[in-house]
Design an enzyme around this catalytic site. Sequence first.
Site, PDB file in Angstrom:
ATOM      1  N   ALA A 257       8.695  -8.423   0.496  1.00  0.00           N
ATOM      2  CA  ALA A 257       8.586  -8.822  -0.559  1.00  0.00           C
ATOM      3  C   ALA A 257       8.731  -7.693  -1.787  1.00  0.00           C
ATOM      4  CB  ALA A 257       7.783 -10.111  -0.506  1.00  0.00           C
TER       5      ALA A 257
ATOM      6  N   GLY B 281       8.307 -10.301   3.840  1.00  0.00           N
ATOM      7  CA  GLY B 281      10.230 -10.760   3.900  1.00  0.00           C
ATOM      8  C   GLY B 281      10.713  -9.774   4.660  1.00  0.00           C
TER       9      GLY B 281
ATOM     10  N   GLU C  75      10.835 -11.881   8.176  1.00  0.00           N
ATOM     11  CA  GLU C  75      10.947 -13.415   7.748  1.00  0.00           C
ATOM     12  C   GLU C  75      12.143 -13.612   8.226  1.00  0.00           C
ATOM     13  OE1 GLU C  75       7.934 -13.494   4.679  1.00  0.00           O
ATOM     14  OE2 GLU C  75       7.143 -14.899   4.858  1.00  0.00           O
TER      15      GLU C  75
ATOM     16  N   GLU D 193       1.109  -9.463   5.900  1.00  0.00           N
ATOM     17  CA  GLU D 193       0.648  -9.520   3.893  1.00  0.00           C
ATOM     18  C   GLU D 193      -0.759  -9.932   4.062  1.00  0.00           C
ATOM     19  OE1 GLU D 193       2.953 -10.876   6.373  1.00  0.00           O
ATOM     20  OE2 GLU D 193       4.243 -11.394   4.779  1.00  0.00           O
TER      21      GLU D 193
HETATM   22  N1  CAA Z   1       7.656  -3.373  -2.614  1.00  0.00           N
HETATM   23  C1  CAA Z   1       7.788  -2.532  -2.408  1.00  0.00           C
HETATM   24  N2  CAA Z   1       8.067  -1.582  -2.959  1.00  0.00           N
HETATM   25  C2  CAA Z   1       7.911  -1.348  -1.688  1.00  0.00           C
HETATM   26  C3  CAA Z   1       7.876  -2.588  -0.324  1.00  0.00           C
HETATM   27  C4  CAA Z   1       7.414  -3.187  -0.706  1.00  0.00           C
HETATM   28  N3  CAA Z   1       7.499  -4.461   0.472  1.00  0.00           N
HETATM   29  N4  CAA Z   1       7.911  -0.828   0.593  1.00  0.00           N
HETATM   30  C5  CAA Z   1       8.317  -0.171  -0.092  1.00  0.00           C
HETATM   31  N5  CAA Z   1       8.259   0.383  -1.172  1.00  0.00           N
HETATM   32  C6  CAA Z   1       8.482   1.216  -2.203  1.00  0.00           C
HETATM   33  C7  CAA Z   1       7.152   2.410  -2.052  1.00  0.00           C
HETATM   34  O1  CAA Z   1       6.525   1.492  -3.045  1.00  0.00           O
HETATM   35  C8  CAA Z   1       7.739   3.850  -2.312  1.00  0.00           C
HETATM   36  O2  CAA Z   1       8.621   4.190  -3.775  1.00  0.00           O
HETATM   37  P1  CAA Z   1       8.327   4.814  -4.721  1.00  0.00           P
HETATM   38  O3  CAA Z   1       8.935   5.510  -4.143  1.00  0.00           O
HETATM   39  O4  CAA Z   1       8.438   4.433  -6.464  1.00  0.00           O
HETATM   40  O5  CAA Z   1       6.491   4.940  -4.356  1.00  0.00           O
HETATM   41  C9  CAA Z   1       8.877   3.442  -1.444  1.00  0.00           C
HETATM   42  O6  CAA Z   1       9.667   2.341  -1.245  1.00  0.00           O
HETATM   43  C10 CAA Z   1       9.093   4.315  -0.499  1.00  0.00           C
HETATM   44  O7  CAA Z   1       8.050   3.549   0.437  1.00  0.00           O
HETATM   45  P2  CAA Z   1       6.344   4.910   1.591  1.00  0.00           P
HETATM   46  O8  CAA Z   1       6.701   5.719   0.261  1.00  0.00           O
HETATM   47  O9  CAA Z   1       5.293   3.320   0.997  1.00  0.00           O
HETATM   48  O10 CAA Z   1       6.833   4.993   2.331  1.00  0.00           O
HETATM   49  P3  CAA Z   1       6.089   5.342   3.443  1.00  0.00           P
HETATM   50  O11 CAA Z   1       7.030   6.297   5.334  1.00  0.00           O
HETATM   51  O12 CAA Z   1       5.115   5.937   3.672  1.00  0.00           O
HETATM   52  O13 CAA Z   1       5.376   3.891   4.427  1.00  0.00           O
HETATM   53  C11 CAA Z   1       5.502   1.872   4.836  1.00  0.00           C
HETATM   54  C12 CAA Z   1       6.571   2.969   4.595  1.00  0.00           C
HETATM   55  C13 CAA Z   1       4.988   1.609   5.820  1.00  0.00           C
HETATM   56  C14 CAA Z   1       6.976   0.656   5.708  1.00  0.00           C
HETATM   57  C15 CAA Z   1       5.388   1.151   3.554  1.00  0.00           C
HETATM   58  O14 CAA Z   1       5.810   1.687   2.267  1.00  0.00           O
HETATM   59  C16 CAA Z   1       4.359  -0.038   3.082  1.00  0.00           C
HETATM   60  O15 CAA Z   1       3.006  -0.205   4.013  1.00  0.00           O
HETATM   61  N6  CAA Z   1       5.764  -1.508   2.733  1.00  0.00           N
HETATM   62  C17 CAA Z   1       5.294  -2.098   2.308  1.00  0.00           C
HETATM   63  C18 CAA Z   1       4.780  -3.158   3.550  1.00  0.00           C
HETATM   64  C19 CAA Z   1       4.285  -4.390   3.347  1.00  0.00           C
HETATM   65  O16 CAA Z   1       3.623  -5.157   2.638  1.00  0.00           O
HETATM   66  N7  CAA Z   1       5.593  -5.485   3.291  1.00  0.00           N
HETATM   67  C20 CAA Z   1       5.237  -6.613   2.975  1.00  0.00           C
HETATM   68  C21 CAA Z   1       4.955  -7.155   1.632  1.00  0.00           C
HETATM   69  S1  CAA Z   1       4.431  -8.270   0.728  1.00  0.00           S
HETATM   70  C22 CAA Z   1       5.771 -10.032   1.937  1.00  0.00           C
HETATM   71  O17 CAA Z   1       6.591  -9.865   2.396  1.00  0.00           O
HETATM   72  C23 CAA Z   1       5.411 -11.391   1.194  1.00  0.00           C
HETATM   73  C24 CAA Z   1       6.075 -12.492   1.843  1.00  0.00           C
HETATM   74  O18 CAA Z   1       5.982 -12.978   2.805  1.00  0.00           O
HETATM   75  C25 CAA Z   1       7.086 -13.661   1.169  1.00  0.00           C
END
Ligand code: CAA
Length: 260
Positions: free
Chosen positions: A66, A111, A114, A134
């Site tokens: 998400a 998400g 999911e 999460e």
């Molecule tokens: N939401 C918003 N933006 C996201 C994102 C997310 N879930 N995942 C990645 N991005 C964005 C980053 O912020 C970044 O944007 P900018 O270039 O503008 O800074 C871009 O995508 C590239 O990401 P990274 O620079 O972080 O890439 P990386 O290779 O260093 O890392 C990753 C990759 C390990 C997947 C890392 O991006 C990460 O940990 N992302 C989040 C994963 C996460 O926590 N997902 C769960 C979300 S909560 C959820 O899903 C709730 C639910 O169940 C409903």
Amino acid sequence: MTANPVLSRDTDGVRTLTVDRPDKLNALNRQTLQALDDAFASAANDPQVRAVVLTGSGAKAFVAGADIAEMNALTAIEGREFSLLGQRLMRRIERLPKPVVAMVNGYALGGGLELAMACHLRIAADSARLGQPEVNLGLIPGFGGTQRLLRLAGRAAALELCLTGAPVDAVRALQLGLVNRVVPAADLEAETMKLAAQLAAAAPLALRGVLDAIVLGGECGLEEGLQFESAQFALLFASEDMREGTTAFLDKRKPQFHNR
Ligand code: CAA
């Protein structure tokens, strides 16, 4: 509001839907969740579509979860609406009367996992990483992940993934039953499309019967599930495709199914 974040392409009865926010690793904001919901509703209603493939744009991610930036600003009431929007989409996919294959081409986190779990089948690239991170955000899965992961991989794996937040690689995901197959990243598209083409050529009413019996029937107790299976089985005797399939077998020829 940006351009439609979901791309759609049709090839020989297979509709490929691609979440297209590669700069954000295809994160699911409200606009994307709504666009996916619309895209799946349209796939369900289009008789030309026999199978759906779902994937993410770019080489890095299926869907990285998400949209964290969008969630950061939500109130509790909005958070509930966000969860319900996601849950509704996942349920629509799971209840689609046509098979949906997730082509997991990279990160499937939060998400994103999911979303993959709501699909009927999952093929992962060997480079994919899957998880429910999460807790690292002070959250829990909110698009059905606690429930589908539990049902798909069991309590031990669901607790491990959701409590630690640590992702697993594709091979471990296969061992846990989270994905059906793992293939080299370079072969992912060809292998997925081969499977989707096979599904698109199969008898649609029989596939629908399987989906109903396993997805819906699986939510009942055994006795009700068996009754439901018999009812689905019986219904297919009214179809031309069942006559064609059994006759073609007896005639030693390939069947031609017409969704009737
Ligand atoms: N939401 C918003 N933006 C996201 C994102 C997310 N879930 N995942 C990645 N991005 C964005 C980053 O912020 C970044 O944007 P900018 O270039 O503008 O800074 C871009 O995508 C590239 O990401 P990274 O620079 O972080 O890439 P990386 O290779 O260093 O890392 C990753 C990759 C390990 C997947 C890392 O991006 C990460 O940990 N992302 C989040 C994963 C996460 O926590 N997902 C769960 C979300 S909560 C959820 O899903 C709730 C639910 O169940 C409903």
